[in-house]
Design an enzyme around this catalytic site. Structure first.
Site, PDB file in Angstrom:
ATOM      1  N   HIS A 125      42.023  41.431  42.822  1.00 56.73           N
ATOM      2  CA  HIS A 125      43.383  41.442  43.359  1.00 56.73           C
ATOM      3  C   HIS A 125      44.106  42.767  43.118  1.00 56.73           C
ATOM      4  O   HIS A 125      43.949  43.408  42.087  1.00 56.73           O
ATOM      5  CB  HIS A 125      44.195  40.298  42.742  1.00 56.73           C
ATOM      6  CG  HIS A 125      44.299  40.371  41.241  1.00 56.73           C
ATOM      7  ND1 HIS A 125      45.288  41.060  40.589  1.00 56.73           N
ATOM      8  CD2 HIS A 125      43.509  39.844  40.269  1.00 56.73           C
ATOM      9  CE1 HIS A 125      45.134  40.942  39.289  1.00 56.73           C
ATOM     10  NE2 HIS A 125      44.057  40.218  39.055  1.00 56.73           N
ATOM     11  N   ASP A 126      44.871  43.178  44.116  1.00 56.04           N
ATOM     12  CA  ASP A 126      45.768  44.339  44.030  1.00 56.04           C
ATOM     13  C   ASP A 126      45.051  45.675  43.877  1.00 56.04           C
ATOM     14  O   ASP A 126      45.673  46.674  43.510  1.00 56.04           O
ATOM     15  CB  ASP A 126      46.777  44.166  42.890  1.00 56.04           C
ATOM     16  CG  ASP A 126      47.582  42.873  43.018  1.00 56.04           C
ATOM     17  OD1 ASP A 126      48.381  42.768  43.956  1.00 56.04           O
ATOM     18  OD2 ASP A 126      47.388  41.972  42.175  1.00 56.04           O
ATOM     19  N   GLY A 143      41.436  43.787  38.429  1.00 57.06           N
ATOM     20  CA  GLY A 143      42.680  43.871  39.181  1.00 57.06           C
ATOM     21  C   GLY A 143      43.377  45.210  39.031  1.00 57.06           C
ATOM     22  O   GLY A 143      43.266  45.872  38.005  1.00 57.06           O
TER      23      GLY A 143
END
Length: 270
Positions: A125-126, A143
């Site tokens: 994520h991200d 992340g």
């Protein structure tokens, strides 16, 4: 909406709401969620899952077993929809996983163009990935990792959350990347240690030999100087105003970051 030229195998599921571009090919046993956008000429070979608010750019090819657009694997994940945006002409091999972002950090995972993701690599994520990057087999990005253009990550390497990997850096196989890696840097080992410059990659990119020599001199001044890495870099910046690769390294060091900098000595430094 499904373009009339798209070819979708009858054994695949395309949920209502998905947008399928021209000349898309979807092989058997794929699942495409209702918020997915597949650009023109995208190809899913078979057994591919694309879910979440995921957009995939023109010409990207995805191999069997990949799961693209799944929820972030974060204890902070909320029920709010977040996104994954993948650029054009990427190759995503078997078993690759890519997650959407988290609300707390902008909500979007971004992957650029012309990237190659070998089998079972993971983009969490991200993350923010540039262009012309190679993630070899089983590479793991935690992340919030940033990977800049033309970086290569060797098989089984793992990158700590919030870490930056600079332009055209080379990460050796099985390396543990706990701290930021400068542009054109080479890192190997666990814990990862900076082991010089990616001279082979610089040469292949067409960087002239005198420029490479200047970058080598800059590297020594940064990491062998008497002060901290950042202080050494700041002190020599004016010497390299006519050397773009050296400036890229110096600006990378000067930028704000959540992580320390990888160095030729064990552990990160500031």
């Amino acid at each position: 909406m499904i373009a009339s030229s798209a070819k979708i195998h009858p054994a695949s599921v395309v949920e209502d709401g998905a947008a399928i571009g021209e000349n898309v090919k979807v092989g058997p046993f794929c699942h495409i969620g209702p918020n997915v956008v597949l650009g023109d000429d995208v190809e899913l070979l078979s057994h591919v899952v694309v879910i979440g608010r995921t957009t995939i750019g023109k010409g990207t090819k995805i191999f069997p077993g990949a799961v693209i657009g799944g929820d972030s694997q974060s204890v902070h994940h909320s029920a709010v929809d977040t996104t994954l945006v993948i650029g054009e002409n990427c190759t995503i091999r078997e078993g690759v996983t890519m997650n959407t972002g988290t609300v707390e950090h902008g909500g979007t995972t971004v992957v650029g163009n012309n990237n190659l993701f070998l089998a079972y690599s993971h983009v969490a994520h991200d993350c923010r990935l540039g262009n012309n990057i190679i993630l070899s087999n089983n590479v793991m990005l935690a992340g919030h990792v940033t990977v800049e253009d033309r970086a290569i990550l060797g098989g089984g390497s793992a990158v700590h959350q919030f870490t930056r990997v600079g332009k055209q850096a080379f990460i050796g196989g099985l390396s543990a990347v706990s701290y930021d890696v400068i542009p054109y840097g080479m890192l190997n080992g666990n814990p990862g240690v900076l082991s010089g410059l990616n001279v082979v990659g610089m040469t292949r990119a067409g960087i002239d030999r005198p420029v490479i020599h200047a970058v080598r001199r800059c590297y020594k001044q940064i990491f062998e100087g008497s002060e901290s890495i950042r202080a050494n870099a700041a002190a020599i910046r004016d010497e390299y105003l006519d050397c773009p690769p050296a400036l890229e390294i110096l600006d990378f060091i000067a930028a704000e970051s959540d992580r320390a900098l990888s160095s030729p000595n064990r552990g990160g430094k500031g």
